[in-house]
Design a protein around this motif. Structure first.
Motif, PDB file in Angstrom:
ATOM      1  N   LEU A 167      43.852  31.554  49.488  1.00 58.42           N
ATOM      2  CA  LEU A 167      42.909  31.793  48.397  1.00 58.42           C
ATOM      3  C   LEU A 167      43.550  32.631  47.296  1.00 58.42           C
ATOM      4  CD1 LEU A 167      39.962  31.790  47.236  1.00 58.42           C
ATOM      5  CD2 LEU A 167      39.579  33.859  48.613  1.00 58.42           C
ATOM      6  N   GLY A 168      43.429  32.140  46.065  1.00 58.94           N
ATOM      7  CA  GLY A 168      43.944  32.881  44.921  1.00 58.94           C
ATOM      8  C   GLY A 168      42.886  33.052  43.854  1.00 58.94           C
ATOM      9  N   ILE A 169      43.203  33.891  42.884  1.00 59.53           N
ATOM     10  CA  ILE A 169      42.317  34.113  41.746  1.00 59.53           C
ATOM     11  C   ILE A 169      43.161  34.374  40.511  1.00 59.53           C
ATOM     12  CG2 ILE A 169      42.109  36.585  42.259  1.00 59.53           C
ATOM     13  CD1 ILE A 169      39.252  36.469  41.127  1.00 59.53           C
ATOM     14  N   THR A 170      42.717  33.831  39.382  1.00 62.32           N
ATOM     15  CA  THR A 170      43.336  34.150  38.103  1.00 62.32           C
ATOM     16  C   THR A 170      42.242  34.243  37.061  1.00 62.32           C
ATOM     17  OG1 THR A 170      45.108  33.572  36.541  1.00 62.32           O
ATOM     18  CG2 THR A 170      43.784  31.747  37.382  1.00 62.32           C
ATOM     19  N   GLY A 171      42.430  35.126  36.079  1.00 63.57           N
ATOM     20  CA  GLY A 171      41.414  35.306  35.062  1.00 63.57           C
ATOM     21  C   GLY A 171      42.005  35.830  33.771  1.00 63.57           C
ATOM     22  N   PHE A 172      41.253  35.652  32.696  1.00 63.60           N
ATOM     23  CA  PHE A 172      41.731  35.933  31.349  1.00 63.60           C
ATOM     24  C   PHE A 172      40.804  36.927  30.651  1.00 63.60           C
ATOM     25  CE2 PHE A 172      42.837  31.764  32.797  1.00 63.60           C
ATOM     26  CZ  PHE A 172      44.174  31.632  32.488  1.00 63.60           C
ATOM     27  N   CYS A 173      41.366  37.986  30.072  1.00 65.89           N
ATOM     28  CA  CYS A 173      40.600  38.995  29.333  1.00 65.89           C
ATOM     29  C   CYS A 173      39.551  39.606  30.263  1.00 65.89           C
ATOM     30  CB  CYS A 173      39.988  38.363  28.085  1.00 65.89           C
ATOM     31  SG  CYS A 173      39.124  39.526  26.995  1.00 65.89           S
ATOM     32  N   TRP A 174      38.270  39.352  30.032  1.00 67.56           N
ATOM     33  CA  TRP A 174      37.212  39.822  30.949  1.00 67.56           C
ATOM     34  C   TRP A 174      37.534  39.386  32.376  1.00 67.56           C
ATOM     35  CZ3 TRP A 174      33.587  37.433  34.146  1.00 67.56           C
ATOM     36  CH2 TRP A 174      32.491  38.213  34.533  1.00 67.56           C
ATOM     37  N   GLY A 175      38.005  38.164  32.516  1.00 62.11           N
ATOM     38  CA  GLY A 175      38.362  37.641  33.828  1.00 62.11           C
ATOM     39  C   GLY A 175      39.618  38.263  34.398  1.00 62.11           C
ATOM     40  N   GLY A 176      40.486  38.791  33.538  1.00 60.07           N
ATOM     41  CA  GLY A 176      41.661  39.497  34.029  1.00 60.07           C
ATOM     42  C   GLY A 176      41.283  40.788  34.722  1.00 60.07           C
ATOM     43  N   ARG A 177      40.332  41.505  34.138  1.00 63.16           N
ATOM     44  CA  ARG A 177      39.814  42.710  34.781  1.00 63.16           C
ATOM     45  C   ARG A 177      39.166  42.354  36.119  1.00 63.16           C
ATOM     46  NH1 ARG A 177      34.734  44.753  35.087  1.00 63.16           N
ATOM     47  NH2 ARG A 177      34.552  46.988  35.532  1.00 63.16           N
ATOM     48  N   VAL A 178      38.366  41.286  36.133  1.00 65.23           N
ATOM     49  CA  VAL A 178      37.704  40.850  37.363  1.00 65.23           C
ATOM     50  C   VAL A 178      38.736  40.500  38.439  1.00 65.23           C
ATOM     51  CG1 VAL A 178      36.292  38.994  38.366  1.00 65.23           C
ATOM     52  CG2 VAL A 178      35.573  40.105  36.238  1.00 65.23           C
ATOM     53  N   THR A 179      39.840  39.919  38.026  1.00 62.65           N
ATOM     54  CA  THR A 179      40.887  39.549  38.994  1.00 62.65           C
ATOM     55  C   THR A 179      41.376  40.767  39.772  1.00 62.65           C
ATOM     56  OG1 THR A 179      41.612  37.631  37.699  1.00 62.65           O
ATOM     57  CG2 THR A 179      43.220  38.604  39.211  1.00 62.65           C
ATOM     58  N   TRP A 180      41.677  41.854  39.070  1.00 60.46           N
ATOM     59  CA  TRP A 180      42.103  43.082  39.750  1.00 60.46           C
ATOM     60  C   TRP A 180      41.010  43.585  40.700  1.00 60.46           C
ATOM     61  CZ3 TRP A 180      46.974  44.687  39.660  1.00 60.46           C
ATOM     62  CH2 TRP A 180      47.788  44.420  38.551  1.00 60.46           C
ATOM     63  N   LEU A 181      39.759  43.590  40.206  1.00 56.59           N
ATOM     64  CA  LEU A 181      38.661  44.103  41.030  1.00 56.59           C
ATOM     65  C   LEU A 181      38.452  43.250  42.280  1.00 56.59           C
ATOM     66  CD1 LEU A 181      36.004  45.046  38.313  1.00 56.59           C
ATOM     67  CD2 LEU A 181      37.639  46.565  39.473  1.00 56.59           C
ATOM     68  N   TYR A 182      38.555  41.932  42.127  1.00 54.23           N
ATOM     69  CA  TYR A 182      38.329  41.070  43.282  1.00 54.23           C
ATOM     70  C   TYR A 182      39.461  41.198  44.297  1.00 54.23           C
ATOM     71  CZ  TYR A 182      36.395  37.190  45.936  1.00 54.23           C
ATOM     72  OH  TYR A 182      35.818  36.434  46.926  1.00 54.23           O
TER      73      TYR A 182
END
Length: 295
Positions: A167-182
């Motif tokens: 399982l992976g996650i990637t995100g951009f801007c708002w989603g980049g912050r969420v990526t670290w949190l997740y």
């Protein structure tokens, strides 16, 4: 962050077209960290990925609270157990660029899923004013809700045949912050790639922690991709995060592209920079190949 709020705000608004700039009034503190307005959302993207060899389209899952959460997904048609990658939106929602990212990951052999994480708060595509979007929608989305929805999205992907043990996650801007949190939230995560996600900031009831606060709690290796010319995410905050991760002996890599602005991967906006965007994408694929596909 108060060191240069006016400069950051000027940089943010200067990138807007004249009509948007006249209607764009927000506090500098709200602007910092998003650097959101590198241009209006457009259906026109530089990279257009087809669906040949993919199963792709819209679906939905039922969240823990009973809410139906729409998703866009893309996965290889000939792989019933592809690794799952969560794709996390910018503040503008799951628009064509985010969907194209899913298709690119699908072509690379992953089951990519982009959930509509603002589903309860509003439809970002209905806003043409960033101040209103931030105040009425984005700021109303609790991190706790986001983490829960992502867990439910993972369960949905597993039920659809995705391999959530990889399982992976990637995100951009708002989603980049969420990526670290997740990465700090889910002990079963294999890897993450955060694109120019805010790392520090003021806390609130909806955002009680930021990535810097959970640096010691990451459950998976994270690759962070940042722009050295991002006025909303100063390089010193990136280096602060690097130091925190090193002190916690985390598995990570942070890459700073010296001349890249915020949203340098967003190929539908004037902020797009081809060279760092392509290099970042190659690094993402190599990171996921190392930590997910090869697992």
């Amino acid at each position: 962050m108060a060191h240069d709020l006016r400069a950051d705000f000027h940089s943010l608004t200067a990138a807007l077209p004249p009509l948007s700039r006249r209607g764009f009034v927000m506090t500098a503190s709200a602007a910092v960290g998003f650097a959101a307005a590198a241009g209006p959302v457009s259906a026109e993207t530089v990279i257009k990925t087809d669906t040949d060899g993919l199963e792709a389209g819209d679906s939905a899952f039922t969240a823990t609270d009973g809410t139906e959460v729409p998703v866009y997904f893309a996965r290889p048609v000939d792989d019933d157990s592809a690794p799952v990658i969560l794709v996390i939106q910018e503040i503008f929602g799951v628009h064509e660029h985010i969907k194209d990212v899913c298709r690119r990951l699908g072509k690379a052999g992953y089951f990519a899923v982009a959930p509509e994480l603002y589903n309860r708060q509003g439809d970002p595509s209905g806003y043409d004013d960033i101040q209103t979007l931030l105040s009425e929608v984005v700021s109303q989305v609790p991190d706790e809700q986001v983490m829960s929805d992502l867990d439910d999205c993972v369960a949905w992907a597993a039920a659809e045949g995705g391999d959530t043990e990889r399982l992976g996650i990637t995100g951009f801007c708002w989603g980049g912050r969420v990526t670290w949190l997740y990465a700090a939230h889910n002990p079963d995560l294999s890897a993450g790639v955060a694109w120019y996600g805010r790392l520090v900031g003021e806390t609130s009831d909806t955002t009680p922690q930021h990535p810097i606060d959970v640096a010691a709690d990451l459950n998976a290796p994270v690759l962070g991709l940042y722009g050295g010319a991002d006025s909303g995410i100063p390089v010193d905050t990136v280096e602060e995060m690097r130091s925190a991760l090193e002190e916690a002996e985390q598995s990570f890599e942070i890459v700073v592209y010296p001349d890249a602005p915020h949203a340098f991967h967003a190929d539908y906006r004037p902020s797009y920079r081809e060279a760092p965007a392509q290099d970042g994408w190659e690094r993402l694929l190599a990171w996921f190949d190392q930590h997910i596909a090869a697992a």
